[in-house]
Scaffold this motif. Structure first.
Motif, PDB file in Angstrom:
ATOM      1  N   LEU A 151      -1.130   5.534   1.067  1.00 18.62           N
ATOM      2  CA  LEU A 151      -1.876   5.201   2.230  1.00 18.62           C
ATOM      3  C   LEU A 151      -3.479   4.963   2.008  1.00 18.62           C
ATOM      4  O   LEU A 151      -4.036   6.268   1.905  1.00 18.62           O
TER       5      LEU A 151
ATOM      6  N   THR B  97      -6.558  -2.587   1.503  1.00 19.95           N
ATOM      7  CA  THR B  97      -7.108  -1.500   0.503  1.00 19.95           C
ATOM      8  C   THR B  97      -7.916  -2.216  -0.499  1.00 19.95           C
ATOM      9  O   THR B  97      -7.512  -3.217  -1.045  1.00 19.95           O
TER      10      THR B  97
ATOM     11  N   LEU C 239      -6.352  -6.527   6.507  1.00 19.92           N
ATOM     12  CA  LEU C 239      -5.278  -7.060   7.176  1.00 19.92           C
ATOM     13  C   LEU C 239      -5.591  -7.542   8.611  1.00 19.92           C
ATOM     14  O   LEU C 239      -4.575  -7.739   9.398  1.00 19.92           O
TER      15      LEU C 239
ATOM     16  N   VAL D  54       2.809  -6.118   8.894  1.00 20.68           N
ATOM     17  CA  VAL D  54       2.104  -5.493   7.849  1.00 20.68           C
ATOM     18  C   VAL D  54       2.806  -5.373   6.676  1.00 20.68           C
ATOM     19  O   VAL D  54       2.380  -5.814   5.290  1.00 20.68           O
ATOM     20  N   LEU D  55       3.964  -4.535   6.657  1.00 22.82           N
ATOM     21  CA  LEU D  55       4.449  -4.088   5.600  1.00 22.82           C
ATOM     22  C   LEU D  55       5.239  -5.434   4.896  1.00 22.82           C
ATOM     23  O   LEU D  55       5.441  -5.514   3.411  1.00 22.82           O
TER      24      LEU D  55
ATOM     25  N   GLN E 183       2.522  -7.097   2.944  1.00 25.32           N
ATOM     26  CA  GLN E 183       2.374  -6.636   1.819  1.00 25.32           C
ATOM     27  C   GLN E 183       3.255  -6.546   0.568  1.00 25.32           C
ATOM     28  O   GLN E 183       3.013  -6.776  -0.639  1.00 25.32           O
TER      29      GLN E 183
ATOM     30  N   TYR F 115       2.939   5.951   1.183  1.00 29.97           N
ATOM     31  CA  TYR F 115       2.783   4.668   1.716  1.00 29.97           C
ATOM     32  C   TYR F 115       3.376   3.765   0.894  1.00 29.97           C
ATOM     33  O   TYR F 115       4.412   2.926   1.100  1.00 29.97           O
TER      34      TYR F 115
ATOM     35  N   ASP G 298      -7.979  -0.923   8.930  1.00 26.67           N
ATOM     36  CA  ASP G 298      -7.144  -1.298   7.963  1.00 26.67           C
ATOM     37  C   ASP G 298      -6.141   0.075   7.689  1.00 26.67           C
ATOM     38  O   ASP G 298      -4.996   0.097   7.775  1.00 26.67           O
TER      39      ASP G 298
ATOM     40  N   THR H  98      -4.208   0.445  10.914  1.00 22.99           N
ATOM     41  CA  THR H  98      -3.116  -0.361  10.993  1.00 22.99           C
ATOM     42  C   THR H  98      -1.965  -0.011  10.137  1.00 22.99           C
ATOM     43  O   THR H  98      -0.691   0.096  10.645  1.00 22.99           O
ATOM     44  N   GLN H  99      -2.189   0.437   8.974  1.00 25.32           N
ATOM     45  CA  GLN H  99      -1.200   0.837   7.909  1.00 25.32           C
ATOM     46  C   GLN H  99      -0.428   2.479   8.561  1.00 25.32           C
ATOM     47  O   GLN H  99       0.652   2.489   8.263  1.00 25.32           O
TER      48      GLN H  99
END
Length: 263
Positions: free
Chosen positions: A18, A45, A51, A59-60, A63, A86, A171, A174-175
């Motif tokens: 993360l 990141t 994001l 989100v996931l 990515q 993460y 960001d 959010t993650q």
């Protein structure tokens, strides 16, 4: 998506935790041999795009799609995926969304489901659900100082984890919110990907979460890394690297010999 691409041999994708970037795997990038290592900065990141504009529910998957696109762009038909914390959740999303691209998986210091099974787990997981609000309320320098202090024997790990508080706060939040909604346990029951599950021995909650992940996967093995905590790639890099080297070497040898998924 930024990708540090080095070496030759079977492709191994290194997905950080993360808020961290590819430097979370600095010891492995130096020590692993006979592999093509692709260390990524996930969207949101490091040197990858923000994001901003990505709905929380996407989100996931976004990515994971970025990782898949990086493999397609390089003509890599499949790779061994490695994820810590993460990053392990992103690897599971890849296993669900792009299974043909995942030759095997290594999931470390991570979890498959944030739905508590007991009152004790509910209490232990509650700080993770409070973290988005805490990130806005507590000064970043105070968070960084407390994080460094949590790693007295591995200052390099403490520094890497403290650095996340000086990245894009939106960001990071959010993650954090995305991983708090993860419910992959049922999906993993039908997963055919051979998986190595690893966890440091310093947190009872982390161990129980990784045991839960291991038990959900029909083709997995589980090991505890001594004297380690999230992220094990920096807290006990020697043991983590040895596990990773052994795992990839064995999977590659097994495929050449036509052996079963595990063993």
């Amino acid at each position: 998506m930024f990708v540090l691409d080095q070496g030759s041999g079977p492709a191994v994708v290194l997905v950080p935790g993360l808020g961290c970037d590819h430097t979370m795997y600095a010891p492995q990038l130096d020590a692993l041999s006979g592999m093509r290592l692709l260390a990524v900065d996930l969207r949101g990141t490091g040197r990858s795009p923000s994001l901003d504009g990505i709905p929380l529910d996407d989100v996931l998957t976004t990515q994971a799609d970025d990782v898949a696109d990086a493999l397609h762009e390089r003509g890599i038909a499949s790779a061994h995926l490695v994820g810590i914390s993460y990053g392990g959740v992103v690897v599971q999303q890849m296993m669900a969304r792009h299974p043909a691209l995942v030759r095997s998986a290594v999931i470390c210091d991570s979890l498959c489901d944030t739905g508590p099974r007991t009152l004790s787990e509910r209490i232990q997981l509650w700080p993770a659900h409070l973290q988005p609000a805490m990130l806005r309320a507590v000064p970043r320098r105070a968070l960084a100082h407390a994080t460094r202090a949590a790693y007295p024997r591995r200052p390099e790990a403490g520094e890497a984890m403290a650095d996340i508080f000086f990245a894009d706060l939106g960001d990071l939040i959010t993650q954090r919110r995305a991983v708090n909604r993860v419910r992959f346990e049922q999906m993993l029951h039908g997963c055919e990907t051979p998986t190595l599950c690893l966890v440091g021995d310093q947190s009872a909650l982390a161990k129980s979460m990784m045991v839960r992940t291991h038990e959900a996967l029909p083709h997995s093995e589980f090991h505890i890394i001594p004297d380690s905590f999230d992220p094990s790639s920096l807290c006990n890099p020697e043991a983590f690297t040895a596990h990773l080297q052994r795992w990839v070497t064995a999977r590659e040898a097994g495929e050449r010999l036509g052996l079963p998924l595990m063993g």
